[in-house]
Design a protein around this motif. Structure first.
Motif, mmCIF file in Angstrom:
data_model
loop_
_atom_site.group_PDB
_atom_site.id
_atom_site.type_symbol
_atom_site.label_atom_id
_atom_site.label_comp_id
_atom_site.label_asym_id
_atom_site.label_seq_id
_atom_site.Cartn_x
_atom_site.Cartn_y
_atom_site.Cartn_z
ATOM 1 N N CYS A 30 -3.658 -1.576 -7.265
ATOM 2 C CA CYS A 30 -2.893 -2.789 -7.002
ATOM 3 C C CYS A 30 -1.527 -2.385 -6.459
ATOM 4 O O CYS A 30 -0.839 -1.555 -7.044
ATOM 5 C CB CYS A 30 -2.733 -3.571 -8.309
ATOM 6 S SG CYS A 30 -1.716 -5.028 -8.098
ATOM 7 N N CYS A 31 -1.169 -2.946 -5.330
ATOM 8 C CA CYS A 31 0.143 -2.652 -4.749
ATOM 9 C C CYS A 31 1.193 -3.411 -5.563
ATOM 10 O O CYS A 31 1.092 -4.626 -5.711
ATOM 11 C CB CYS A 31 0.168 -3.065 -3.291
ATOM 12 S SG CYS A 31 1.825 -3.048 -2.577
ATOM 13 N N ASP A 32 2.194 -2.701 -6.105
ATOM 14 C CA ASP A 32 3.213 -3.350 -6.941
ATOM 15 C C ASP A 32 4.130 -4.259 -6.126
ATOM 16 O O ASP A 32 4.836 -5.082 -6.683
ATOM 17 C CB ASP A 32 4.047 -2.286 -7.678
ATOM 18 C CG ASP A 32 3.210 -1.586 -8.739
ATOM 19 O OD1 ASP A 32 2.419 -2.272 -9.421
ATOM 20 O OD2 ASP A 32 3.305 -0.346 -8.865
ATOM 21 N N SER A 33 4.095 -4.114 -4.808
ATOM 22 C CA SER A 33 4.977 -4.947 -3.991
ATOM 23 C C SER A 33 4.317 -6.251 -3.556
ATOM 24 O O SER A 33 4.899 -7.321 -3.684
ATOM 25 C CB SER A 33 5.416 -4.180 -2.758
ATOM 26 O OG SER A 33 6.007 -2.961 -3.140
ATOM 27 N N CYS A 34 3.069 -6.174 -3.033
ATOM 28 C CA CYS A 34 2.435 -7.407 -2.542
ATOM 29 C C CYS A 34 1.374 -7.940 -3.497
ATOM 30 O O CYS A 34 0.823 -9.013 -3.278
ATOM 31 C CB CYS A 34 1.856 -7.198 -1.150
ATOM 32 S SG CYS A 34 0.519 -6.010 -1.097
ATOM 33 N N CYS A 35 1.066 -7.155 -4.546
ATOM 34 C CA CYS A 35 0.093 -7.543 -5.570
ATOM 35 C C CYS A 35 -1.340 -7.701 -5.059
ATOM 36 O O CYS A 35 -2.170 -8.294 -5.744
ATOM 37 C CB CYS A 35 0.535 -8.806 -6.302
ATOM 38 S SG CYS A 35 2.057 -8.529 -7.193
ATOM 39 N N ARG A 67 -5.063 -5.800 -3.794
ATOM 40 C CA ARG A 67 -5.723 -4.552 -4.197
ATOM 41 C C ARG A 67 -6.196 -3.788 -2.972
ATOM 42 O O ARG A 67 -6.645 -4.365 -1.996
ATOM 43 C CB ARG A 67 -6.876 -4.854 -5.151
ATOM 44 C CG ARG A 67 -6.411 -5.522 -6.442
ATOM 45 C CD ARG A 67 -7.467 -5.418 -7.512
ATOM 46 N NE ARG A 67 -7.431 -4.107 -8.159
ATOM 47 C CZ ARG A 67 -6.745 -3.866 -9.276
ATOM 48 N NH1 ARG A 67 -6.066 -4.812 -9.876
ATOM 49 N NH2 ARG A 67 -6.763 -2.662 -9.795
ATOM 50 N N TYR A 68 -6.116 -2.464 -3.083
ATOM 51 C CA TYR A 68 -6.449 -1.610 -1.942
ATOM 52 C C TYR A 68 -7.294 -0.414 -2.351
ATOM 53 O O TYR A 68 -7.331 -0.038 -3.524
ATOM 54 C CB TYR A 68 -5.165 -1.101 -1.270
ATOM 55 C CG TYR A 68 -4.357 -2.218 -0.668
ATOM 56 C CD1 TYR A 68 -4.606 -2.642 0.630
ATOM 57 C CD2 TYR A 68 -3.374 -2.866 -1.410
ATOM 58 C CE1 TYR A 68 -3.887 -3.685 1.178
ATOM 59 C CE2 TYR A 68 -2.653 -3.909 -0.871
ATOM 60 C CZ TYR A 68 -2.911 -4.327 0.430
ATOM 61 O OH TYR A 68 -2.220 -5.356 0.968
ATOM 62 N N CYS A 69 -7.936 0.183 -1.353
ATOM 63 C CA CYS A 69 -8.702 1.408 -1.597
ATOM 64 C C CYS A 69 -7.728 2.588 -1.556
ATOM 65 O O CYS A 69 -6.577 2.442 -1.166
ATOM 66 C CB CYS A 69 -9.790 1.568 -0.551
ATOM 67 S SG CYS A 69 -9.187 2.061 1.066
ATOM 68 N N ALA A 80 1.891 1.438 -3.944
ATOM 69 C CA ALA A 80 2.201 0.502 -2.861
ATOM 70 C C ALA A 80 1.207 0.711 -1.735
ATOM 71 O O ALA A 80 0.719 1.822 -1.523
ATOM 72 C CB ALA A 80 3.620 0.720 -2.367
ATOM 73 N N CYS A 81 0.895 -0.377 -1.052
ATOM 74 C CA CYS A 81 -0.060 -0.263 0.054
ATOM 75 C C CYS A 81 0.668 0.293 1.277
ATOM 76 O O CYS A 81 1.899 0.295 1.328
ATOM 77 C CB CYS A 81 -0.660 -1.619 0.357
ATOM 78 S SG CYS A 81 0.487 -2.783 1.076
ATOM 79 N N LYS A 82 -0.103 0.747 2.236
ATOM 80 C CA LYS A 82 0.503 1.366 3.416
ATOM 81 C C LYS A 82 1.261 0.345 4.266
ATOM 82 O O LYS A 82 2.083 0.723 5.090
ATOM 83 C CB LYS A 82 -0.583 2.063 4.239
ATOM 84 C CG LYS A 82 -1.195 3.198 3.432
ATOM 85 C CD LYS A 82 -1.531 4.407 4.252
ATOM 86 C CE LYS A 82 -1.745 5.594 3.324
ATOM 87 N NZ LYS A 82 -2.867 6.438 3.722
ATOM 88 N N MET A 83 0.957 -0.974 4.038
ATOM 89 C CA MET A 83 1.658 -2.003 4.802
ATOM 90 C C MET A 83 3.051 -2.232 4.207
ATOM 91 O O MET A 83 4.002 -2.495 4.915
ATOM 92 C CB MET A 83 0.873 -3.326 4.782
ATOM 93 C CG MET A 83 -0.256 -3.404 5.803
ATOM 94 S SD MET A 83 -1.475 -2.060 5.685
ATOM 95 C CE MET A 83 -2.228 -2.402 4.100
ATOM 96 N N CYS A 84 3.136 -2.136 2.864
ATOM 97 C CA CYS A 84 4.416 -2.374 2.212
ATOM 98 C C CYS A 84 5.325 -1.145 2.285
ATOM 99 O O CYS A 84 6.541 -1.265 2.272
ATOM 100 C CB CYS A 84 4.214 -2.773 0.753
ATOM 101 S SG CYS A 84 3.494 -4.414 0.591
ATOM 102 N N LEU A 85 4.722 0.029 2.320
ATOM 103 C CA LEU A 85 5.537 1.247 2.378
ATOM 104 C C LEU A 85 6.186 1.358 3.755
ATOM 105 O O LEU A 85 5.537 1.128 4.773
ATOM 106 C CB LEU A 85 4.659 2.481 2.138
ATOM 107 C CG LEU A 85 4.196 2.735 0.706
ATOM 108 C CD1 LEU A 85 3.192 3.881 0.696
ATOM 109 C CD2 LEU A 85 5.376 3.063 -0.204
HETATM 110 ZN ZN LIG Z 1 1.563 -4.013 -0.546
#
Ligand SMILES: [Zn+2]
Ligand SMILES: [Zn+2]
Ligand SMILES: [Zn+2]
Ligand SMILES: [Zn+2]
Ligand SMILES: [Zn+2]
Length: 339
Positions: free
Chosen positions: A256-261, A263-265, A279-284
């Motif tokens: 789970c990305c702590d920024s956008c909440c 879920r990602y692989c 964090a997901c690669k989109m939020c980083l």
């Molecule tokens: Zn994110």
């Protein structure tokens, strides 16, 4: 109707001819050839041993091993053929095979003959095993190959494939071929004797029976989803798709990305260099100065806290050099000299 009878009879004659080929006596000449080879390498081995030639001896031993293997294979094949010939009590005739086709037409809704491809096809009714709907199947007998092993295909007409098994359309069918299991003997005998009705009923019966011990995919796992990361099967309503690439995962394998909440692989998520949060690669985003990746809360206008601190420290160091407090009195003094 008249045409159908003609067609059925023609097929029956061809099937009988295909079956008769099987009854030709197995030629023994290939055994002679195999035995000659074995004797030859045996002589070489003896000679190499007597002369103490280790390399030649090893080579001869390997070749003798190979020749004996071929002999063994040929023997097994011949014994199987003999067994098949000796137990076929009913001598199939074209009339008998024709009657079998008529019996099939009475039993199954759809029986078709494709003369140009030498194929007799029977369609089963819909099959449901332990609550899993597998649909109906076509059993296609390729009578040109009737004497060979498994001369038939089993094709799902409304395939309901499990998430995990590629090409599996039934617990006992993979790539259109049936795992005959304990039925294989009965299938072989029915075909050898031209008992087509029995053959199709046996295959139909195998398709209606579930044996978890020999299943390509267990029925329990049929409607599940395979986690692409750990391989476990999870119920389809419990599987999670990566919000970016849609890869299906179990709960444990998704982050789970702590920024956008969302879920990602594994591939689409990482962690912040500073706080360590997932964090997901989109939020980083990467820091403009050091280029490392950070979550939104660890970047201020594109710069990470470390780089900001360093900048401030540099500024603090730079500042004193110009006003130079220690020198100032001298400067003031110097300046005051001409005054
Ligand atoms: Zn994110
Ligand atoms: Zn998993
Ligand atoms: Zn992903
Ligand atoms: Zn952070
Ligand atoms: Zn930085």
């Amino acid at each position: 109707m008249k045409n159908e009878i003609k067609q059925d009879y023609r097929a029956a004659v061809e099937m009988m001819q295909s079956l008769q080929h099987m009854r030709d006596a197995t030629s023994m000449s290939h055994f002679d050839d195999s035995i000659v080879q074995c004797k030859r390498w045996q002589r070489r081995l003896e000679m190499a041993t007597q002369h103490n030639w280790p390399t030649a001896a090893r080579d001869a031993r390997d070749r003798l091993h190979g020749a004996l293997d071929i002999l063994r294979m040929r023997t097994t094949h011949s014994i199987d053929n003999l067994k098949r010939q000796s137990r076929s009590h009913i001598e199939p005739t074209a009339t008998l095979i024709f009657q079998e086709i008529q019996a099939l037409r009475g039993e199954f809704d759809s029986v078709t003959i494709d003369g140009s491809n030498q194929r007799l096809t029977v369609t089963t009714t819909s099959i449901v095993l332990d609550g899993v709907l597998l649909g109906s199947f076509e059993i296609r007998l390729n009578w040109k190959y009737i004497k060979e092993s498994s001369p038939f295909d089993v094709i799902a007409l409304e395939p309901n494939e499990p998430a995990s098994g590629e090409g599996v359309t039934h617990p006992h069918v993979q790539s259109d071929s049936l795992c005959e299991g304990e039925g294989s003997d009965a299938i072989r005998r029915a075909l050898d004797e031209g008992r087509l009705y029995d053959f199709f009923c046996i295959v139909d019966q195998i398709l209606r029976t579930y044996n978890s011990g020999s299943a390509y995919v267990q029925l329990d796992d049929w409607n599940g989803v395979n986690c692409r990361s750990c391989g476990d099967t999870v119920d389809s309503d419990q599987a999670l798709a990566c919000s970016n690439c849609e890869t299906e995962l179990c709960m444990e394998c998704s982050t789970c990305c702590d920024s956008c909440c969302e879920r990602y692989c594994e591939e689409c998520a990482s962690s912040c260099e500073s706080c360590g949060d997932d964090a997901c690669k989109m939020c980083l985003k990467s820091c403009d100065d050091c280029g490392e990746s950070f979550c939104p809360s660890c970047l201020s206008e594109g710069t990470c806290d470390d780089c900001l601190n360093n900048e401030n420290a540099e500024n603090a160091k730079d500042e004193p050099e110009q006003p130079c407090p220690a020198v100032q009195p001298v400067c003031v003094g110097k300046a005051s000299v001409p005054a």
